[in-house]
Design an enzyme around this catalytic site. Structure first.
Site, PDB file in Angstrom:
ATOM      1  N   LYS A   1       0.632  -1.295  -0.113  1.00 15.86           N
ATOM      2  CA  LYS A   1      -0.059   0.090  -0.094  1.00 15.86           C
ATOM      3  C   LYS A   1       0.881   1.385  -0.004  1.00 15.86           C
ATOM      4  O   LYS A   1       1.825   1.199   0.536  1.00 15.86           O
ATOM      5  CB  LYS A   1      -0.902  -0.126   1.076  1.00 15.86           C
ATOM      6  CG  LYS A   1      -1.704   1.391   1.218  1.00 15.86           C
ATOM      7  CD  LYS A   1      -2.554   1.282   2.567  1.00 15.86           C
ATOM      8  CE  LYS A   1      -3.514   2.563   2.482  1.00 15.86           C
ATOM      9  NZ  LYS A   1      -4.112   2.802   3.850  1.00 15.86           N
TER      10      LYS A   1
ATOM     11  N   GLU B   1      -9.304  11.893  12.107  1.00 14.28           N
ATOM     12  CA  GLU B   1      -8.354  10.921  12.422  1.00 14.28           C
ATOM     13  C   GLU B   1      -7.555  11.332  13.740  1.00 14.28           C
ATOM     14  O   GLU B   1      -6.643  12.173  13.726  1.00 14.28           O
ATOM     15  CB  GLU B   1      -7.469  10.593  11.476  1.00 14.28           C
ATOM     16  CG  GLU B   1      -6.595   9.294  11.734  1.00 14.28           C
ATOM     17  CD  GLU B   1      -6.004   8.757  10.342  1.00 14.28           C
ATOM     18  OE1 GLU B   1      -5.027   7.721  10.519  1.00 14.28           O
ATOM     19  OE2 GLU B   1      -6.352   9.110   9.406  1.00 14.28           O
TER      20      GLU B   1
ATOM     21  N   GLU C   1      -7.403  -2.448   2.538  1.00 17.60           N
ATOM     22  CA  GLU C   1      -6.603  -1.329   2.880  1.00 17.60           C
ATOM     23  C   GLU C   1      -6.764  -0.999   4.356  1.00 17.60           C
ATOM     24  O   GLU C   1      -5.837  -0.669   5.144  1.00 17.60           O
ATOM     25  CB  GLU C   1      -7.326  -0.069   2.177  1.00 17.60           C
ATOM     26  CG  GLU C   1      -6.435   1.276   2.295  1.00 17.60           C
ATOM     27  CD  GLU C   1      -7.137   2.260   1.845  1.00 17.60           C
ATOM     28  OE1 GLU C   1      -6.914   3.371   2.090  1.00 17.60           O
ATOM     29  OE2 GLU C   1      -7.882   2.238   0.747  1.00 17.60           O
TER      30      GLU C   1
ATOM     31  N   GLU D   1     -11.875  10.515  -4.796  1.00 13.29           N
ATOM     32  CA  GLU D   1     -11.832  10.516  -3.336  1.00 13.29           C
ATOM     33  C   GLU D   1     -10.958  11.702  -2.994  1.00 13.29           C
ATOM     34  O   GLU D   1     -11.294  12.097  -2.013  1.00 13.29           O
ATOM     35  CB  GLU D   1     -11.089   9.433  -3.091  1.00 13.29           C
ATOM     36  CG  GLU D   1     -11.076   9.012  -1.481  1.00 13.29           C
ATOM     37  CD  GLU D   1     -10.345   7.771  -1.246  1.00 13.29           C
ATOM     38  OE1 GLU D   1      -9.760   7.875  -0.185  1.00 13.29           O
ATOM     39  OE2 GLU D   1     -10.646   6.567  -1.772  1.00 13.29           O
TER      40      GLU D   1
END
Length: 458
Positions: free
Chosen positions: A203, A253, A297, A432
């Protein structure tokens, strides 16, 4: 401010004696309860702000009494050493620092980030704090050798008057003009990353940089107010080290929160847009929970955090399945993780080991970091980095500085990233990033007029 109180006078007198006896500066702090927050206005040049998702904790900093900085790959340990030394000499128990780190070593000279070091702790002259039902103000004085108590108290009095009696600056009409949308650079980076994902990487998180020209310096308090109004459920932050520059954002986050030995973190990776109504939103959310690419992911991030914290904590709790974390424009897969920190570990140790999680870097970590620097072609600075606060007990909370913008006197640089795995599709990832740019762009458009003719894109 209760300057006549004997406690404050004694605190400053002790600091003056210590500074003169040891011939080195001493920082002293003093706190008292208040009923309301001071004005957060444009007349003040240096400001800092942090609010948690629930708005149960809010901190506002005015001015800079002192700052600590560090550089290099060991900047987390270096800043820990400086913070420990400062606390050892401090008088009072109320030190609090707004703190931020760069995403990585800033090897390239980038004029945009010259006011933000690779690690910086800002101790404000005055701090307003709402937490656990209490509202307090704290005065911090950096006392130099040769200063007298009267000099320090006079300075504190003048700074307090400036803090409490600020007046908003006259707001100039503001227009924004798109200079570079970053699409071409993002597409080129995506193409190269796709090849690495077939060989060396599981990733990688690529960011897109979008640059706007501003007609004038924005009204930062007004912009902050609009971001906070429009982004319930997000952490809100502002680091404004001088009158004309600010790093500001609304992020969903958390990197880590520490209270005593209890630590909380979260894996936030895998996302989708919000629906136009509740029914559509539920359908999109369930699709996200069932989507193999996003679950893969997300699992990479969960496993990385679990591995990192397993040696630093006990009683680590990692739920087996993610839940949805919903913000105004976007929803995420979210796995909350908790544990008890071992006694030989500190908050900065945890930050240094977690950052960057695969949610902002990639996997394997070092290979992804090298690829990010090579492919993106710009300096991330504090974007995607740990920013937050720490107090004298070494408790604090740090978030991941996404959905953010670096704003200078005549420009605004917006950042958005997305996690790429082997089956990522360019058009979907570009869309996105548009969604993730929405919080900052919407707030700016609420205060500005966007010029759309003669736009240059790369």
């Amino acid at each position: 401010m209760p300057y006549a109180q004997q406690e404050l006078k004694q605190r400053i007198e002790q600091a003056v004696l210590s500074a003169n006896a040891y011939r080195r500066p001493v920082i002293a702090s003093y706190s008292w309860e208040v009923e309301t927050a001071p004005p957060f206005l444009s007349g003040q040049e240096e400001r800092f702000y942090f609010a948690d998702r629930e708005r149960t904790m809010r901190a506002i900093g005015f001015g800079i009494a002192h700052r600590l900085t560090a550089k290099g790959p060991d900047r987390f340990q270096r800043i820990q050493t400086k913070w420990t030394a400062l606390k050892r000499e401090a008088l009072g128990e109320d030190l609090f620092a707004f703190t931020g780190f760069s995403f990585s070593e800033m090897k390239a000279v980038d004029y945009r980030w010259t006011s933000f070091d690779e690690a910086t702790m800002f101790i404000p002259k005055y701090l307003y704090r709402e937490q656990k039902g209490k509202k307090t103000m704290t005065a911090n004085a950096f006392v130099l050798p040769e200063e007298s108590a009267d000099q320090v108290l006079t300075r504190l009095s003048a700074e307090h008057a400036e803090t409490m009696n600020g007046r908003p600056a006259a707001a100039a009409p503001l227009t924004i003009h798109l200079l570079r949308d970053g699409n071409e650079a993002f597409e080129a980076a995506f193409s190269q990353a796709a090849q690495l994902l077939q060989s060396t990487l599981q990733k990688i998180v690529l960011a897109r940089e979008v640059v706007y020209e501003l007609s004038a310096t924005p009204d930062f308090p007004a912009l902050l107010h609009e971001i906070e109004r429009s982004q319930p459920g997000s952490y809100i932050f502002l680091f404004q080290p001088n009158a004309g520059e600010a790093f500001i954002g609304a992020t969903p986050e958390r990197l880590v929160k520490k209270e005593g030995q209890h630590v909380e973190t979260a894996a936030v990776a895998g996302s989708a847009r919000r629906g136009t109504d509740a029914e559509a939103d539920d359908v999109i959310g369930q699709s996200l929970l069932d989507d193999g690419k996003n679950l893969f992911e997300h699992r990479i991030v969960v496993d990385s955090i679990k591995t990192t914290l397993s040696d630093m904590t006990t009683l680590l709790d990692v739920p087996a399945e993610p839940v949805l974390l919903k913000n105004r424009h976007i929803q995420h897969l979210h796995t909350p993780i908790t544990g008890l920190l071992k006694t030989d570990q500190t908050l900065f140790h945890v930050i240094g080991n977690l950052h960057p999680t695969p949610a902002l870097g990639g996997e394997p970590k070092l290979a992804a970091m090298e690829a990010i620097r090579e492919l993106e072609g710009f300096e991330r600075g504090w974007y995607g980095s740990p920013v937050g606060w720490i107090d004298q007990s070494d408790d604090g909370e740090f978030i991941v500085a996404i959905r953010s913008a670096l704003i200078t006197e005549k420009s605004a640089v917006l950042y958005a990233g997305c996690g790429l795995v082997p089956d990522s599709v360019y058009e979907e990832e570009l869309a996105e990033t548009e969604t993730k740019l929405s919080p900052m762009l919407s707030a700016m458009n609420a205060l500005c007029v966007e010029e759309k003719d003669d736009v240059y894109v790369d």
